[in-house]
Design an enzyme around this catalytic site. Structure first.
Site, mmCIF file in Angstrom:
data_model
loop_
_atom_site.group_PDB
_atom_site.id
_atom_site.type_symbol
_atom_site.label_atom_id
_atom_site.label_comp_id
_atom_site.label_asym_id
_atom_site.label_seq_id
_atom_site.Cartn_x
_atom_site.Cartn_y
_atom_site.Cartn_z
ATOM 1 N N LYS A 210 -63.734 32.479 -32.548
ATOM 2 C CA LYS A 210 -63.995 32.247 -33.705
ATOM 3 C C LYS A 210 -65.480 32.289 -34.612
ATOM 4 O O LYS A 210 -65.426 32.573 -35.705
ATOM 5 C CB LYS A 210 -63.440 30.702 -33.816
ATOM 6 C CG LYS A 210 -61.861 30.498 -33.714
ATOM 7 C CD LYS A 210 -61.152 29.480 -34.400
ATOM 8 C CE LYS A 210 -59.566 29.635 -34.128
ATOM 9 N NZ LYS A 210 -58.899 28.453 -34.607
ATOM 10 N N LYS B 206 -53.328 37.331 -28.547
ATOM 11 C CA LYS B 206 -52.328 36.581 -28.826
ATOM 12 C C LYS B 206 -51.833 36.441 -30.488
ATOM 13 O O LYS B 206 -52.548 36.624 -31.216
ATOM 14 C CB LYS B 206 -52.790 34.992 -28.433
ATOM 15 C CG LYS B 206 -53.714 33.999 -29.591
ATOM 16 C CD LYS B 206 -53.715 32.684 -29.219
ATOM 17 C CE LYS B 206 -54.311 32.020 -30.502
ATOM 18 N NZ LYS B 206 -54.236 30.503 -30.428
ATOM 19 N N LYS C 24 -51.924 32.412 -36.208
ATOM 20 C CA LYS C 24 -51.475 32.041 -37.419
ATOM 21 C C LYS C 24 -52.646 32.755 -38.686
ATOM 22 O O LYS C 24 -52.003 32.947 -39.537
ATOM 23 C CB LYS C 24 -51.812 30.480 -37.795
ATOM 24 C CG LYS C 24 -50.681 29.533 -37.370
ATOM 25 C CD LYS C 24 -51.292 27.968 -37.971
ATOM 26 C CE LYS C 24 -50.972 27.150 -36.914
ATOM 27 N NZ LYS C 24 -51.995 26.831 -36.467
#
Ligand code: ATP
Ligand code: LTN
Length: 332
Positions: A114, A196, A199
């Protein structure tokens, strides 16, 4: 009577849930209610570790809450609440932060991913995210935590934090165990099947949202990246097909051998259409129930208010004991 074990899990309201969230985590939460005491939460405080637009966040929190109910979580049988409504999580977080090492947090792959994705906002909350997650779990002394495989590292850290606290202050926290399913614990992106499904992916074709309509779902599966062979079989290197087989197996209950037999001699086109239709049909009842719930704001409010009260009752007892253990002066 034997006491039931306790389950805790949470999901961030960072957008509509993906098929990955659903298969890897949320859809497994409802059946657990039969055997365990369950506490589930919308982790809105975790969500602001990356920038959120306030009006959109508020909407996402409510819709995530309704989606969890649409996925079968019963707010009477279980405790279903919104994290920021229960201030004990933030209180316990501070104590746990003081029992978490900088080195441990630096090793978290989600933090590394992130911070690479948001280089302009590597904030302290993003770094200490796992301590808040440990606080969520330990505030209730949960036994099991059902999550997708990407959260395993965070859970191991929660255990280490609990263990360290217990060594320092005397046995207190239950050491939580991950509860990870065999098939579908990591659903991959439809466009880059080595990553993966997430969202927050910018490419809308990469992920199926559980509120997508049937046409959209089928279209996204038709565009899924596969390989240049033409054989539907589960094998190393066939990441795209392996992912589609995993998804098909998760929604139909068929094992890989019978899926291979079903599509022997057929092309990828037929297979992709079948997966798309099976997923859309499987999600249809969730979409219908969601539409009903999100229209009834008064009922949602009643549910999350009661959920917060019940969660507060349990977690404030934990925090009072923890405050005492670390040496703070009792107020009462
Ligand atoms: P974001 O993109 O905002 O980081 P996310 O889609 O990764 O969000 P989370 O809210 O972090 O979702 O995760 C909620 C739950 O869904 C967790 O238990 C996580 O392990 C699970 N999960 C997330 N993505 C997948 C996936 N692709 N496959 C299986 N499980 C998943
Ligand atoms: N970090 C989790 C969401 C989450 C969570 C938790 C999961 C926040 N608190 C406690 C399990 C237990 C994620 O899925 N990204």
């Amino acid at each position: 009577m034997e006491e039931k074990k306790l389950i805790f899990s949470a999901i961030q309201p960072t957008g509509t849930f993906t098929l990955g969230n659903y298969i890897g985590a949320v859809r497994n939460w409802a059946p657990l209610q039969d055997k365990y005491d369950c506490i589930y939460c919308v982790a809105d405080m975790h969500a602001i570790t990356v920038k959120q637009e306030p009006a959109k966040l508020r909407q996402n929190i409510l819709s995530s809450y309704a989606l969890l109910m649409a996925c079968g979580i019963d707010p009477e049988r279980s405790i279903l609440f919104i994290q920021s409504h229960v201030p004990t999580h933030a209180m316990l977080n501070w104590i746990l932060c003081c029992n978490t090492q900088f080195g441990e947090l630096s090793r978290m792959t989600q933090f590394k991913d992130k911070s690479q994705k948001h280089p302009d906002d590597i904030n302290a909350g993003l770094f200490t995210y796992p301590s808040l997650m440990a606080a969520d779990i330990l505030a209730y002394n949960a036994d099991f935590v059902p999550v997708g495989i990407d959260q395993k590292q965070h859970l191991e850290l929660s255990r280490n934090i609990a263990q360290r606290f217990n060594q320092r202050y005397g046995d207190f926290f239950t050491l939580p165990e991950p509860y990870i399913i065999d098939v579908g614990a990591k659903v991959m992106s439809l466009q880059e099947p080595t990553k993966k499904m997430s969202k927050s992916d910018e490419n809308p074709n990469a992920c199926i949202l559980i509120l997508d309509d049937k046409d959209t779902i089928v279209r996204k599966f038709k565009r899924a990246v596969t390989d240049s062979e033409a054989e539907v079989c589960f094998r190393d290197g066939k990441d795209g097909i392996n992912n589609l087989m995993t998804i098909y197996s998760a929604v139909t209950g068929k094992d890989f051998a019978s899926i291979e037999a079903e599509f022997a001699g057929k092309g990828y086109g037929d297979f992709k259409t079948a997966v798309g239709e099976a997923v859309a049909d499987h999600l249809e009842p969730v979409r219908t129930e969601y539409a009903r719930l999100i229209a009834d704001k008064a009922y949602l409010k009643k549910c999350y208010t009661e959920g917060a009260e019940r969660a507060m009752k349990i977690s404030s007892r934990t925090v009072a004991k923890v405050y005492h253990k670390v040496g703070f002066v009792d107020l009462k």
